[in-house]
Design a protein around this motif. Structure first.
Motif, PDB file in Angstrom:
ATOM      1  N   ASN A 180       0.804  -1.231   0.000  1.00  0.00           N
ATOM      2  CA  ASN A 180       0.000   0.000   0.000  1.00  0.00           C
ATOM      3  C   ASN A 180       0.832   1.273   0.000  1.00  0.00           C
ATOM      4  OD1 ASN A 180      -2.575  -1.322   0.099  1.00  0.00           O
ATOM      5  ND2 ASN A 180      -2.202  -1.731   2.278  1.00  0.00           N
ATOM      6  N   LYS A 181       2.133   1.174  -0.339  1.00  0.00           N
ATOM      7  CA  LYS A 181       3.017   2.339  -0.262  1.00  0.00           C
ATOM      8  C   LYS A 181       3.804   2.617  -1.542  1.00  0.00           C
ATOM      9  CE  LYS A 181       2.282   3.834   3.907  1.00  0.00           C
ATOM     10  NZ  LYS A 181       1.728   5.197   4.123  1.00  0.00           N
ATOM     11  N   VAL A 182       4.014   1.608  -2.368  1.00  0.00           N
ATOM     12  CA  VAL A 182       4.839   1.774  -3.567  1.00  0.00           C
ATOM     13  C   VAL A 182       3.994   1.472  -4.798  1.00  0.00           C
ATOM     14  CG1 VAL A 182       6.892   1.003  -4.810  1.00  0.00           C
ATOM     15  CG2 VAL A 182       6.928   1.137  -2.312  1.00  0.00           C
ATOM     16  N   LEU A 183       3.852   2.488  -5.656  1.00  0.00           N
ATOM     17  CA  LEU A 183       3.083   2.338  -6.893  1.00  0.00           C
ATOM     18  C   LEU A 183       4.023   1.977  -8.031  1.00  0.00           C
ATOM     19  CD1 LEU A 183       0.471   2.696  -8.612  1.00  0.00           C
ATOM     20  CD2 LEU A 183       1.125   5.114  -8.864  1.00  0.00           C
ATOM     21  N   ILE A 184       3.679   0.923  -8.769  1.00  0.00           N
ATOM     22  CA  ILE A 184       4.486   0.494  -9.919  1.00  0.00           C
ATOM     23  C   ILE A 184       3.624   0.593 -11.169  1.00  0.00           C
ATOM     24  CG2 ILE A 184       5.905  -1.338 -10.916  1.00  0.00           C
ATOM     25  CD1 ILE A 184       6.074  -2.578  -8.115  1.00  0.00           C
ATOM     26  N   VAL A 185       4.016   1.477 -12.092  1.00  0.00           N
ATOM     27  CA  VAL A 185       3.353   1.594 -13.396  1.00  0.00           C
ATOM     28  C   VAL A 185       4.437   1.650 -14.462  1.00  0.00           C
ATOM     29  CG1 VAL A 185       1.311   2.765 -12.499  1.00  0.00           C
ATOM     30  CG2 VAL A 185       3.256   4.124 -13.292  1.00  0.00           C
ATOM     31  N   HIS A 186       4.059   1.416 -15.702  1.00  0.00           N
ATOM     32  CA  HIS A 186       5.079   1.335 -16.737  1.00  0.00           C
ATOM     33  C   HIS A 186       5.720   2.679 -17.051  1.00  0.00           C
ATOM     34  CE1 HIS A 186       7.320   0.038 -20.192  1.00  0.00           C
ATOM     35  NE2 HIS A 186       6.785   1.022 -20.895  1.00  0.00           N
ATOM     36  N   GLY A 187       4.891   3.697 -17.330  1.00  0.00           N
ATOM     37  CA  GLY A 187       5.434   4.977 -17.768  1.00  0.00           C
ATOM     38  C   GLY A 187       5.532   6.005 -16.666  1.00  0.00           C
ATOM     39  N   GLY A 188       4.392   6.436 -16.154  1.00  0.00           N
ATOM     40  CA  GLY A 188       4.405   7.461 -15.121  1.00  0.00           C
ATOM     41  C   GLY A 188       3.009   7.950 -14.801  1.00  0.00           C
ATOM     42  N   ILE A 189       2.899   9.221 -14.511  1.00  0.00           N
ATOM     43  CA  ILE A 189       1.628   9.794 -14.094  1.00  0.00           C
ATOM     44  C   ILE A 189       1.447  11.166 -14.732  1.00  0.00           C
ATOM     45  CG2 ILE A 189       1.607   8.593 -11.882  1.00  0.00           C
ATOM     46  CD1 ILE A 189       2.687  11.203 -10.614  1.00  0.00           C
ATOM     47  N   SER A 190       0.300  11.781 -14.489  1.00  0.00           N
ATOM     48  CA  SER A 190       0.047  13.168 -14.873  1.00  0.00           C
ATOM     49  C   SER A 190      -0.662  13.860 -13.720  1.00  0.00           C
ATOM     50  CB  SER A 190      -0.802  13.233 -16.144  1.00  0.00           C
ATOM     51  OG  SER A 190      -2.148  12.890 -15.855  1.00  0.00           O
ATOM     52  N   ASP A 191      -0.943  15.134 -13.886  1.00  0.00           N
ATOM     53  CA  ASP A 191      -1.630  15.852 -12.822  1.00  0.00           C
ATOM     54  C   ASP A 191      -3.101  15.484 -12.718  1.00  0.00           C
ATOM     55  OD1 ASP A 191      -2.338  16.978 -15.199  1.00  0.00           O
ATOM     56  OD2 ASP A 191      -1.757  19.029 -14.687  1.00  0.00           O
ATOM     57  N   THR A 192      -3.587  14.653 -13.664  1.00  0.00           N
ATOM     58  CA  THR A 192      -4.984  14.196 -13.598  1.00  0.00           C
ATOM     59  C   THR A 192      -5.106  12.714 -13.264  1.00  0.00           C
ATOM     60  OG1 THR A 192      -5.042  13.728 -15.983  1.00  0.00           O
ATOM     61  CG2 THR A 192      -5.693  15.946 -15.277  1.00  0.00           C
ATOM     62  N   THR A 193      -3.981  12.046 -13.022  1.00  0.00           N
ATOM     63  CA  THR A 193      -4.018  10.617 -12.711  1.00  0.00           C
ATOM     64  C   THR A 193      -4.811  10.380 -11.429  1.00  0.00           C
ATOM     65  OG1 THR A 193      -1.904  10.182 -13.797  1.00  0.00           O
ATOM     66  CG2 THR A 193      -2.641   8.580 -12.170  1.00  0.00           C
ATOM     67  N   ASP A 194      -5.753   9.458 -11.521  1.00  0.00           N
ATOM     68  CA  ASP A 194      -6.629   9.141 -10.394  1.00  0.00           C
ATOM     69  C   ASP A 194      -6.677   7.624 -10.242  1.00  0.00           C
ATOM     70  OD1 ASP A 194      -8.675   8.696  -8.572  1.00  0.00           O
ATOM     71  OD2 ASP A 194      -9.957  10.283  -9.367  1.00  0.00           O
ATOM     72  N   LEU A 195      -6.020   7.096  -9.224  1.00  0.00           N
ATOM     73  CA  LEU A 195      -5.969   5.646  -9.037  1.00  0.00           C
ATOM     74  C   LEU A 195      -7.348   5.068  -8.761  1.00  0.00           C
ATOM     75  CD1 LEU A 195      -2.714   5.147  -6.925  1.00  0.00           C
ATOM     76  CD2 LEU A 195      -3.003   5.238  -9.411  1.00  0.00           C
ATOM     77  N   ASP A 196      -8.208   5.844  -8.130  1.00  0.00           N
ATOM     78  CA  ASP A 196      -9.568   5.359  -7.872  1.00  0.00           C
ATOM     79  C   ASP A 196     -10.333   5.170  -9.173  1.00  0.00           C
ATOM     80  OD1 ASP A 196      -9.172   5.376  -5.099  1.00  0.00           O
ATOM     81  OD2 ASP A 196      -9.693   7.503  -4.966  1.00  0.00           O
ATOM     82  N   LEU A 197     -10.124   6.078 -10.125  1.00  0.00           N
ATOM     83  CA  LEU A 197     -10.764   5.929 -11.431  1.00  0.00           C
ATOM     84  C   LEU A 197     -10.155   4.775 -12.211  1.00  0.00           C
ATOM     85  CD1 LEU A 197     -12.708   6.857 -13.625  1.00  0.00           C
ATOM     86  CD2 LEU A 197     -11.028   8.569 -14.328  1.00  0.00           C
ATOM     87  N   LEU A 198      -8.831   4.617 -12.117  1.00  0.00           N
ATOM     88  CA  LEU A 198      -8.163   3.518 -12.812  1.00  0.00           C
ATOM     89  C   LEU A 198      -8.685   2.156 -12.349  1.00  0.00           C
ATOM     90  CD1 LEU A 198      -4.426   4.642 -12.995  1.00  0.00           C
ATOM     91  CD2 LEU A 198      -5.937   4.190 -14.923  1.00  0.00           C
ATOM     92  N   LYS A 199      -9.026   2.055 -11.081  1.00  0.00           N
ATOM     93  CA  LYS A 199      -9.549   0.800 -10.550  1.00  0.00           C
ATOM     94  C   LYS A 199     -10.886   0.428 -11.193  1.00  0.00           C
ATOM     95  CE  LYS A 199      -7.470   1.344  -5.939  1.00  0.00           C
ATOM     96  NZ  LYS A 199      -7.752   1.565  -4.504  1.00  0.00           N
ATOM     97  N   LEU A 200     -11.634   1.432 -11.658  1.00  0.00           N
ATOM     98  CA  LEU A 200     -12.997   1.205 -12.137  1.00  0.00           C
ATOM     99  C   LEU A 200     -13.095   0.998 -13.637  1.00  0.00           C
ATOM    100  CD1 LEU A 200     -14.770   3.939  -9.963  1.00  0.00           C
ATOM    101  CD2 LEU A 200     -14.644   1.484  -9.510  1.00  0.00           C
ATOM    102  N   LEU A 201     -12.039   1.297 -14.366  1.00  0.00           N
ATOM    103  CA  LEU A 201     -12.093   1.170 -15.823  1.00  0.00           C
ATOM    104  C   LEU A 201     -12.227  -0.287 -16.251  1.00  0.00           C
ATOM    105  CD1 LEU A 201      -9.196   3.543 -16.960  1.00  0.00           C
ATOM    106  CD2 LEU A 201     -11.616   4.081 -16.784  1.00  0.00           C
ATOM    107  N   GLU A 202     -12.981  -0.539 -17.297  1.00  0.00           N
ATOM    108  CA  GLU A 202     -12.953  -1.846 -17.969  1.00  0.00           C
ATOM    109  C   GLU A 202     -11.789  -1.783 -18.952  1.00  0.00           C
ATOM    110  OE1 GLU A 202     -16.510  -3.761 -19.274  1.00  0.00           O
ATOM    111  OE2 GLU A 202     -17.751  -2.378 -18.112  1.00  0.00           O
ATOM    112  N   ARG A 203     -10.623  -2.204 -18.466  1.00  0.00           N
ATOM    113  CA  ARG A 203      -9.376  -1.927 -19.170  1.00  0.00           C
ATOM    114  C   ARG A 203      -9.324  -2.514 -20.575  1.00  0.00           C
ATOM    115  NH1 ARG A 203      -8.275  -5.715 -15.147  1.00  0.00           N
ATOM    116  NH2 ARG A 203      -7.318  -7.682 -15.831  1.00  0.00           N
TER     117      ARG A 203
END
Length: 607
Positions: free
Chosen positions: A263-286
């Motif tokens: 619950n402390k280290v986020l691993i993603v391939h590229g990075g983030i932006s000022d609009t990145t929302d992990l709560d929204l990412l959890k809900l997407l039908e990827r």
């Protein structure tokens, strides 16, 4: 008699001179190595920029130019397909039976290491099981570590099987007590992407709770056509290659988007932006999100929300969330801006990092996506870590690979390595020379591709010689690679005694002082050789790799009409006539589109 004090003084001076000379030579070598790597990286990013204008076109081609017989297979389940494929008694490669166990994995590793090919029946069966498992995975995977169960995090592999095998050799095979996270970009560029996927999928099935895969920007069918994976699969699996690719395309869409450790280290391939929302990412039908560098205005993305689980949301909002985490890069300056170098995602500053970490109560961000000479890099006061696991990425000896070991203290421990075939047998200056020559050849090809535009810009000056400043300004304005042109001057052009640049010497390496047949057409072929190859791979129904004169004209016509490239039929006819076809009237299209092969062939015809 010699004065001993004088001899000692002379020896000290000589030693100091030798040290100064040695340090100077080391510094010169390091400068050459660094600008060579800068050339590779700048051209790589420029290629990704150009992909934006082509993605729509190739998506259309894939959807409308279906190979004979493939349409039926698309409507069949993977089970129906692989059950119809017989494995002959003569097959001596690895055999799989499901459910898989560690014995299967070890046998498979040994077979793939010895360049044996897994039979397509087992490949398709493996893909079926992998798809089934991935569909059950959340968008963001949560894992925990302990002092008895440290986690290993690997970055880009890009088809380099030797790197994966070396990691397993140094760090141990995956197991319940030795978990792994592989952070995307498993495929493209290297020659063993298929083998890497097979190994990763096998361990995923054996240890579904302790082996984790994140999606990278190269887990995409459009990029695969341009950067080599599609070609690799079709070459290794001539009969079932398109079927395998079709199912891999779906598997890629189901790969998780991120992993969170303790619950402390986020691993993603590229990075983030000022609009990145992990709560929204959890809900997407990827699997339904269109994130590739395309115009997604006609796509529909579905987001699952508590209020309405099947409510259509803004495609732009959903796509940008995924696009940002797959394509973004960190920068030193504050703020968040468009990633113009790559053509997608964002460049995010330390303030953007702090904002996301604080919002989600995280400690650090681990990402990959970027070449690093040492295999890893720290940014934003150590809060952003880049891990890159493909050694010798641009050229043998160009860089080390690395991976991270992490325990519950969440302090990253970096382990570096480099696959050595001949690197360790050569002296440092020999390695640098090889890297430099390869980089300069890549840059010279890029210069030739833009020859006409460079010539038009140089023509605005009165003579064939211009100042170094003007030459550097023209090179940057046309090529837009952000390279140290003054440093590269001595490697690319000739100068007169007054220090002025003979700008025509930019093109001497191609021997273009000789008359050349249809130079504009040749430059266009060089520039779009990969893209023409992609079109042909789609249209090549029998996957023979051979093309007739009429097929070449058809391929060129489709592509030139899309990009609005104007070339007279007479020019194309002359080009077709200049090609050496085999006795059956065909040529190997992939060989033909090697840019230097094309140029030299046409030069010889014209000479």
């Amino acid at each position: 008699m010699c004065d001993p004090l004088l001899s000692l003084s002379t020896a000290i001076k000589a030693t100091a001179l030798i040290q100064r000379w040695y340090r100077c030579k080391r510094a010169q070598l390091e400068i050459r190595r660094r600008y060579s790597l800068t050339i590779f990286e700048s051209i790589e990013y420029a290629d990704e920029q150009e992909q934006t204008q082509l993605s729509n076109f190739f998506t259309f081609m894939l959807e409308h130019c279906v190979h004979r017989g493939e349409g039926k297979e698309k409507n069949q389940s993977t089970t129906e397909i692989y059950e119809k494929i017989d494995v002959p008694d003569s097959y001596r490669g690895p055999r799989l039976s499901f459910p898989l166990n560690i014995a299967h994995a070890k046998a498979l590793l040994n077979a793939l290491k010895n360049q044996q090919l897994l039979h397509p029946r087992y490949v398709l069966q493996l893909l079926r099981e992998t798809r089934r498992l991935l569909k059950e995975k959340p968008n963001i995977t949560h894992v925990s570590v302990s002092y008895f169960k440290e986690i290993t995090i690997c970055g880009d592999l890009h088809g380099n099987l030797d790197d994966l095998l070396l990691v397993f050799h140094k760090n141990g095979l995956p197991s319940e007590n030795n978990p792994y996270v592989f952070n995307g970009d498993f495929v493209d560029r290297g020659k063993n992407s298929m083998e890497i996927l097979i190994i990763l999928f096998v361990f995923l099935l054996i240890y579904p709770n302790d082996f984790h895969l994140n999606r990278g920007n190269h887990e995409d069918f459009i990029l695969n056509m341009k950067y080599g994976f599609t070609k690799e699969v079709l070459k290794k699996y001539k009969v079932h290659g398109m079927t395998i690719l079709y199912h891999l395309r779906e598997i890629f869409s189901w790969l998780p988007l991120a992993t969170v450790v303790n619950n402390k280290v986020l691993i993603v391939h590229g990075g983030i932006s000022d609009t990145t929302d992990l709560d929204l990412l959890k809900l997407l039908e990827r699997n339904k999100v269109s994130w590739c560098l395309t115009d997604a205005k006609h796509d529909i993305c579905w987001c699952q929300t508590p209020a309405a689980s099947t409510k259509p949301e803004s495609s732009e909002l959903c796509s940008s969330q995924v696009l940002d985490i797959l394509w973004s890069d960190p920068k030193k300056q504050h703020g968040c801006t468009l990633n113009k170098r790559r053509g997608g995602g964002c460049c995010f500053g330390p303030d953007t990092t702090d904002q996301l970490l604080k919002k989600h109560n995280l400690k650090m961000l681990i990402r990959s996506h970027e070449f690093k000479p040492d295999g890893y890099d720290l940014a934003h006061d150590g809060k952003v870590i880049t891990i890159f696991s493909a050694s010798n990425y641009y050229e043998e000896g160009s860089n080390r690979g690395a991976y991270i070991r992490m325990n519950p203290d969440l302090v990253p421990h970096f382990i570096q390595y480099q696959v050595c075939v001949s690197t360790d047998k050569r002296k440092n200056w020999e390695r640098v020379k090889t890297i430099e020559q390869s980089a300069l050849q890549t840059l010279q090809k890029r210069i030739f591709i833009h020859k006409q535009k460079l010539m038009d810009t140089f023509a605005k000056y009165d003579s064939g010689r211009i100042s170094v400043s003007d030459w550097a300004a023209v090179m940057e304005s046309v090529l837009q690679l952000k390279l140290p042109w003054r440093t590269l001057k001595s490697r690319l052009v000739k100068t007169d005694p007054d220090g002025n640049v003979d700008y025509m010497s930019c093109f001497y390496y191609m021997d273009t002082a000789r008359p050349m047949h249809q130079p504009t057409l040749v430059e266009t072929l060089c520039k779009y050789s990969r893209d023409l190859q992609m079109i042909f791979n789609i249209m090549d129904e029998d996957q023979s790799g051979l093309i007739s004169p009429d097929e070449f004209r058809k391929t060129w016509k489709i592509f030139s009409s899309y990009l609005d490239i104007h070339s007279h039929d007479e020019a194309i006819d002359k080009l077709v006539q200049s090609i050496d076809y085999n006795k059956d009237g065909y040529i190997d299209f992939n060989e033909f589109l090697e840019a230097f092969h094309v140029v030299h062939k046409l030069e010889n015809k014209a000479a």
